[in-house]
Design an enzyme around this catalytic site. Sequence first.
Site, PDB file in Angstrom:
ATOM      1  N   ASP A   1       1.013  -0.994   0.458  1.00 27.14           N
ATOM      2  CA  ASP A   1      -0.119   0.057  -0.099  1.00 27.14           C
ATOM      3  C   ASP A   1       1.094   1.074   0.335  1.00 27.14           C
ATOM      4  OD1 ASP A   1      -2.213   0.479  -0.315  1.00 27.14           O
ATOM      5  OD2 ASP A   1      -2.507   1.495   1.822  1.00 27.14           O
TER       6      ASP A   1
ATOM      7  N   CYS B   1     -14.628 -15.074 -12.778  1.00 22.26           N
ATOM      8  CA  CYS B   1     -16.172 -13.916 -12.560  1.00 22.26           C
ATOM      9  C   CYS B   1     -17.417 -14.374 -13.052  1.00 22.26           C
ATOM     10  CB  CYS B   1     -15.954 -13.271 -12.778  1.00 22.26           C
ATOM     11  SG  CYS B   1     -14.855 -12.134 -11.552  1.00 22.26           S
TER      12      CYS B   1
ATOM     13  N   CYS C   1     -21.218 -13.310 -13.735  1.00 25.46           N
ATOM     14  CA  CYS C   1     -21.234 -12.936 -13.023  1.00 25.46           C
ATOM     15  C   CYS C   1     -21.371 -11.377 -12.593  1.00 25.46           C
ATOM     16  CB  CYS C   1     -20.850 -13.026 -11.371  1.00 25.46           C
ATOM     17  SG  CYS C   1     -21.313 -12.317 -10.138  1.00 25.46           S
TER      18      CYS C   1
ATOM     19  N   CYS D   1     -21.767  -7.341  -8.728  1.00 28.49           N
ATOM     20  CA  CYS D   1     -21.054  -6.247  -7.645  1.00 28.49           C
ATOM     21  C   CYS D   1     -20.855  -5.195  -8.697  1.00 28.49           C
ATOM     22  CB  CYS D   1     -19.094  -7.148  -8.165  1.00 28.49           C
ATOM     23  SG  CYS D   1     -18.508  -6.749  -9.154  1.00 28.49           S
TER      24      CYS D   1
ATOM     25  N   CYS E   1     -23.033  -2.379  -6.642  1.00 28.35           N
ATOM     26  CA  CYS E   1     -22.360  -0.626  -5.669  1.00 28.35           C
ATOM     27  C   CYS E   1     -23.667   0.156  -6.072  1.00 28.35           C
ATOM     28  CB  CYS E   1     -21.464  -0.579  -7.038  1.00 28.35           C
ATOM     29  SG  CYS E   1     -20.806   1.470  -6.476  1.00 28.35           S
TER      30      CYS E   1
ATOM     31  N   CYS F   1     -16.954   6.217  -6.350  1.00 29.61           N
ATOM     32  CA  CYS F   1     -17.003   5.327  -5.998  1.00 29.61           C
ATOM     33  C   CYS F   1     -16.712   5.616  -3.936  1.00 29.61           C
ATOM     34  CB  CYS F   1     -15.575   4.784  -5.729  1.00 29.61           C
ATOM     35  SG  CYS F   1     -14.849   3.394  -4.231  1.00 29.61           S
TER      36      CYS F   1
ATOM     37  N   CYS G   1     -15.308   1.225   2.144  1.00 27.59           N
ATOM     38  CA  CYS G   1     -16.860   0.138   1.593  1.00 27.59           C
ATOM     39  C   CYS G   1     -16.728  -1.400   1.207  1.00 27.59           C
ATOM     40  CB  CYS G   1     -17.063   1.220   0.141  1.00 27.59           C
ATOM     41  SG  CYS G   1     -18.917   0.607  -0.440  1.00 27.59           S
TER      42      CYS G   1
ATOM     43  N   CYS H   1     -18.833  -4.021  -2.868  1.00 28.25           N
ATOM     44  CA  CYS H   1     -18.763  -4.744  -3.784  1.00 28.25           C
ATOM     45  C   CYS H   1     -18.030  -6.058  -3.628  1.00 28.25           C
ATOM     46  CB  CYS H   1     -18.067  -4.028  -4.493  1.00 28.25           C
ATOM     47  SG  CYS H   1     -16.304  -3.151  -4.357  1.00 28.25           S
TER      48      CYS H   1
ATOM     49  N   CYS I   1     -20.184 -10.348  -3.437  1.00 27.29           N
ATOM     50  CA  CYS I   1     -19.531 -11.345  -4.208  1.00 27.29           C
ATOM     51  C   CYS I   1     -19.998 -12.335  -3.871  1.00 27.29           C
ATOM     52  CB  CYS I   1     -18.298 -10.483  -4.366  1.00 27.29           C
ATOM     53  SG  CYS I   1     -17.187 -11.951  -5.000  1.00 27.29           S
TER      54      CYS I   1
END
Length: 363
Positions: free
Chosen positions: A139, A194, A197, A200, A204, A220, A246, A249, A253
């Site tokens: 990060d 995925c 699908c 998400c 959102c 977002c 948040c 999403c 899933c």
Amino acid sequence: MARRGARPAPPTIEEITSIGAEHGITHIGVASAEILADTRATLFERKAAGLHDGMQFTYRNPERSTDPRRAVVEAQSVIVGARPYLSADDPPEPVSDHRAHARVGRYAWVDHYEPLRVGLRAIGARLKESGHRATAFADDNSMVDRAIAHRAGIGWFGKNANLLLPGAGSFFVLGSLITTAEYEPAAAPASDGCGTCVRCIDGCPTGAIVAPGVIDGARCLSWVLQKAGAIPPEFRTAIHDRIYGCDDCQDVCPISVRLGRRNTIDIDPDANDVQSHVDVLDLLDADDEVIEQRHGRWYIAGREFRWLRRNALVVIGNVADPTDRRVRSTVERYRADADEILAEHADWAAMRLDERHAAAPSS
Ligand code: B12
Ligand code: SF4
Ligand code: SF4
């Protein structure tokens, strides 16, 4: 037999995996240290399209954040580690009369990045003993963590832009160790899981996933709650009780929810300051020093805690008890605040409390 004073051989991938496991790193992959040219182009494209919404992070200097050799000269490999952040037991929901508690994104309940860095540095220490250079990032603006993890075969990009690990889902923080040691890189990225699908995208609350894997930063909520300035009125109700982060999403899933519960980490509440909820009335009464001590590890634009107070006012409008005296007096105090942005958010909170009060069935 090794000569006296000779350096030990670099650790094998098995040894690296086992050092990582001692620090909660459950997945390890290896990527080459070549420039991530596609990601670099994507960063420039999204920046040009305004999708970064002024975010700095990896966007500040895409040439740097996509080139492992800018961080470690002559790097050959990037060892990527993933550490789960879902806790085995969720803390109990807080109880209070005024119900003015805000929710915190799961990744921020405790500091998950530091133990990840500690684990990567432990691997790095072993590499240094063998005469190599190695620097850990997690990060940090110096490396695009998802893209390098994708190259290392750790997971695939979900339509929610998160990296999903096969058999484990997306509730993982990612970090890397850039090193001059040479390891066999992953032959190919993990294949897409995925399928058809789109939960998400549909789930959102603000329509921020504008195309599969593409997030419009301005929409977002995770970014809206971090950035400076007034929160656009059209997002305030959608924020509901969030103060930081948040999870929607990921919470919708099916893969991450099902597998996430099997890939958890023990968070010891006695050893950690677990911040799953924040009492927003307390936060609005606290001074900067107290807020810094409590939430200083969160990213808040310019480290200005007025933005957390702003978020707290929105949460009050959305979820606090409109008949509670302390709720009302706090909001009134902020309506008279010299900070015009806070005063305006308090006006909004008062209006929303009135609206909710009027809509509530009378007993
Ligand atoms: C800036 C940032 C944010 C911003 C912007 C997010 C974003 N999607 O860009 C904000 C503040 C909104 C944010 C939110 C979150 N973040 Co964040 N964030 C970062 C940061 C610092 C840089 C990300 C970045 O470079 N974005 C630039 C864009 C271009 O990259 P991207 O969105 O990943 O886009 C890729 C895909 O689109 C893919 N792609 C390209 N074409 C296509 C086509 C298809 C079909 C698909 C599916 C994909 C795809 O390639 C792109 C480039 O690699 C990283 C840490 C780091 N140093 O890397 C953490 C990081 C990405 N965040 C992380 C987390 C946990 C979150 C949140 C879950 C936190 C929360 N609960 O609120 C949310 C998730 C929001 C979301 N759905 O993405 C983790 C993700 C872990 C994981 N398993 O994926 C990271 C890696 C931090 C870490 N070291 O663990 N974040
Ligand atoms: S983090 Fe929240 S607002 Fe952002 S894309 Fe995911 S669901 Fe949407
Ligand atoms: S919700 Fe569906 S489309 Fe979105 S990341 Fe999960 S599996 Fe992929």
